[in-house]
Design an enzyme around this catalytic site. Structure first.
Site, mmCIF file in Angstrom:
data_model
loop_
_atom_site.group_PDB
_atom_site.id
_atom_site.type_symbol
_atom_site.label_atom_id
_atom_site.label_comp_id
_atom_site.label_asym_id
_atom_site.label_seq_id
_atom_site.Cartn_x
_atom_site.Cartn_y
_atom_site.Cartn_z
ATOM 1 N N ASN A 9 0.859 -1.188 0.000
ATOM 2 C CA ASN A 9 0.000 0.000 0.000
ATOM 3 C C ASN A 9 0.893 1.235 0.000
ATOM 4 O OD1 ASN A 9 -1.829 2.052 0.527
ATOM 5 N ND2 ASN A 9 -2.124 1.479 2.683
ATOM 6 N N LYS A 11 0.009 4.237 -0.120
ATOM 7 C CA LYS A 11 -0.670 5.404 0.470
ATOM 8 C C LYS A 11 -0.523 6.591 -0.490
ATOM 9 C CE LYS A 11 0.553 3.535 4.919
ATOM 10 N NZ LYS A 11 0.440 3.702 6.348
ATOM 11 N N HIS A 95 -9.172 0.835 5.516
ATOM 12 C CA HIS A 95 -7.852 1.051 6.114
ATOM 13 C C HIS A 95 -8.006 1.977 7.319
ATOM 14 C CE1 HIS A 95 -3.717 2.376 6.636
ATOM 15 N NE2 HIS A 95 -3.358 1.281 5.979
ATOM 16 N N GLY A 173 3.086 2.239 10.611
ATOM 17 C CA GLY A 173 3.998 3.360 10.402
ATOM 18 C C GLY A 173 4.767 3.778 11.634
ATOM 19 N N SER A 211 4.142 -2.174 10.164
ATOM 20 C CA SER A 211 5.607 -2.149 10.266
ATOM 21 C C SER A 211 6.251 -3.485 9.898
ATOM 22 C CB SER A 211 6.039 -1.685 11.666
ATOM 23 O OG SER A 211 5.601 -0.343 11.878
HETATM 24 C C1 PEP Z 1 -0.324 0.091 6.096
HETATM 25 O O1 PEP Z 1 -0.413 1.243 5.751
HETATM 26 O O2 PEP Z 1 -1.231 -0.699 5.817
HETATM 27 C C2 PEP Z 1 0.862 -0.349 6.825
HETATM 28 C C3 PEP Z 1 0.883 -1.537 7.344
HETATM 29 O O3 PEP Z 1 1.907 0.562 6.932
HETATM 30 P P1 PEP Z 1 3.398 0.287 7.517
HETATM 31 O O4 PEP Z 1 3.874 -1.024 6.923
HETATM 32 O O5 PEP Z 1 4.207 1.429 7.052
HETATM 33 O O6 PEP Z 1 3.272 0.182 8.989
#
Ligand code: PEP
Length: 252
Positions: A9, A11, A95, A173, A211
Site C-alpha cells: 500500500n 498510500k 484502512h 507506520g 511495520s
Molecule cells: C499500512 O499502511 O497498511 C501499513 C501496514 O503501513 P506500515 O507497513 O508502514 O506500517
C-alpha cells in the site's frame, strides 16, 4: 488452498518515476520466486493504469479506496467498477487511516465491500484495534466486531473474493510490530469469527500489517493463520518489497 499474498500500500506516496523504476524490478524479481506468493501493488489511484501496464499481468494491482456508490454526482470519488475497468484486481477497504482521518464507519466499509465484490474485485478488509483498546484488554472484541460488521453484505460464493488484513493501529507506520504470537492469536480469532458466520474460513487469506519489514516478515508469515502481509512504508522500495515477498514460506 489459501492464497499467499503480499500487498504493498503506497498510500499517498510515489510518482511516475517511482512507478517506472519499481514495477519492472518487482515484476522480474517476483517472477523468479518459487514460493507461490501473489504480489499486489496498491498505488495512488492516478497511477493505477501505469502500474497495470508495467505489471503485465504478473503482479496484481489494487486501489486504496472505493466509493459507496456505483456512479453519479460524487465529485472526487472513484467507483469499484471504474477500478475494475482500469485493471485492478483488489480494493483496500476500511484502512485505519480512512477510518481515523475520514471517519469511515463499519457500515460504510460493509457497503464498499459489497460494491467491490459485485464489481469482481477482491476486497482486502482492514481491521485493527488502537493501543488504548489493546491496553484495555479489548483488542479481540473490537476486531471481531469490525470483522462481523464489515462482511455484512458478503454472501454465497463471494467469500473467495474476501481477504482480511489485521493491522493493529498502533503498529502502522510506527516501527512497532505485534509479536508473531500475538498476531497469530488474533488471526486465529478472526478465522473463528468468519467460521461462525458460515464463511469457508479455512479458504480465506488473512494478512498481517503494521511495520512489516524484511527482517520480521519471515517470523510473521511462518504462523499457521497468517497468509501474507499488507505492507506500507517498505513497499516503496523494490528491494525491501521483494525481500518481504521472498519471506513467504513455500508450500510443502
Ligand atoms: C499500512 O499502511 O497498511 C501499513 C501496514 O503501513 P506500515 O507497513 O508502514 O506500517
Amino acid at each position: 488452498m489459501r492464497r499467499r499474498i503480499v500487498a504493498g500500500n503506497w498510500k499517498m506516496n510515489g510518482s511516475k518515476d517511482l512507478v517506472n523504476s519499481l514495477v519492472g524490478q518487482v515484476r522480474s524479481e517476483v517472477a523468479s520466486l518459487d514460493n507461490g506468493v501473489e504480489a499486489v501493488i496498491i498505488p495512488p489511484a492516478l497511477f493505477v493504469s501505469d502500474v497495470v501496464r508495467l505489471a503485465g499481468g504478473e503482479i496484481a494491482v489494487g486501489i486504496q479506496n472505493i466509493a459507496c456508490w456505483d456512479s453519479g454526482a460524487y465529485t472526487g470519488e472513484v467507483s469499484a467498477g471504474m477500478a475494475r475497468d482500469s485493471g485492478c484486481d483488489y480494493a483496500l477497504v476500511g484502512h485505519s487511516e480512512r477510518r481515523q482521518l475520514f471517519g469511515e464507519t463499519d457500515q460504510q466499509v460493509a457497503v464498499k465491500v459489497g460494491r467491490a465484490l459485485a464489481s469482481g474485485l477482491n476486497a482486502v478488509i482492514c481491521v485493527g484495534e488502537t493501543l488504548e483498546e489493546r491496553e484495555a484488554g479489548r483488542a479481540e472484541e473490537v476486531v471481531s466486531a469490525q470483522v462481523r460488521r464489515s462482511v455484512a453484505e458478503v454472501g454465497g460464493d463471494q467469500w473467495h473474493q474476501v481477504v482480511v488484513a489485521y493491522e493493529p493501529v498502533w503498529a502502522i507506520g510506527t516501527g512497532k510490530t505485534a509479536t508473531a504470537e500475538d498476531a497469530q492469536a488474533m488471526h486465529a480469532a478472526i478465522r473463528a469469527v468468519l467460521s461462525a458466520l458460515g464463511a469457508p474460513a479455512d479458504e480465506i487469506s488473512l494478512l498481517y500489517g503494521g511495520s512489516v519489514k524484511a527482517d520480521n516478515a519471515a517470523a510473521l508469515f511462518a504462523q499457521p493463520d497468517i497468509d501474507g502481509g499488507l505492507i506500507g512504508g517498505a513497499s516503496l522500495s523494490a528491494a525491501d518489497f521483494v525481500s518481504i515477498c521472498r519471506a513467504v514460506p513455500g508450500r510443502s
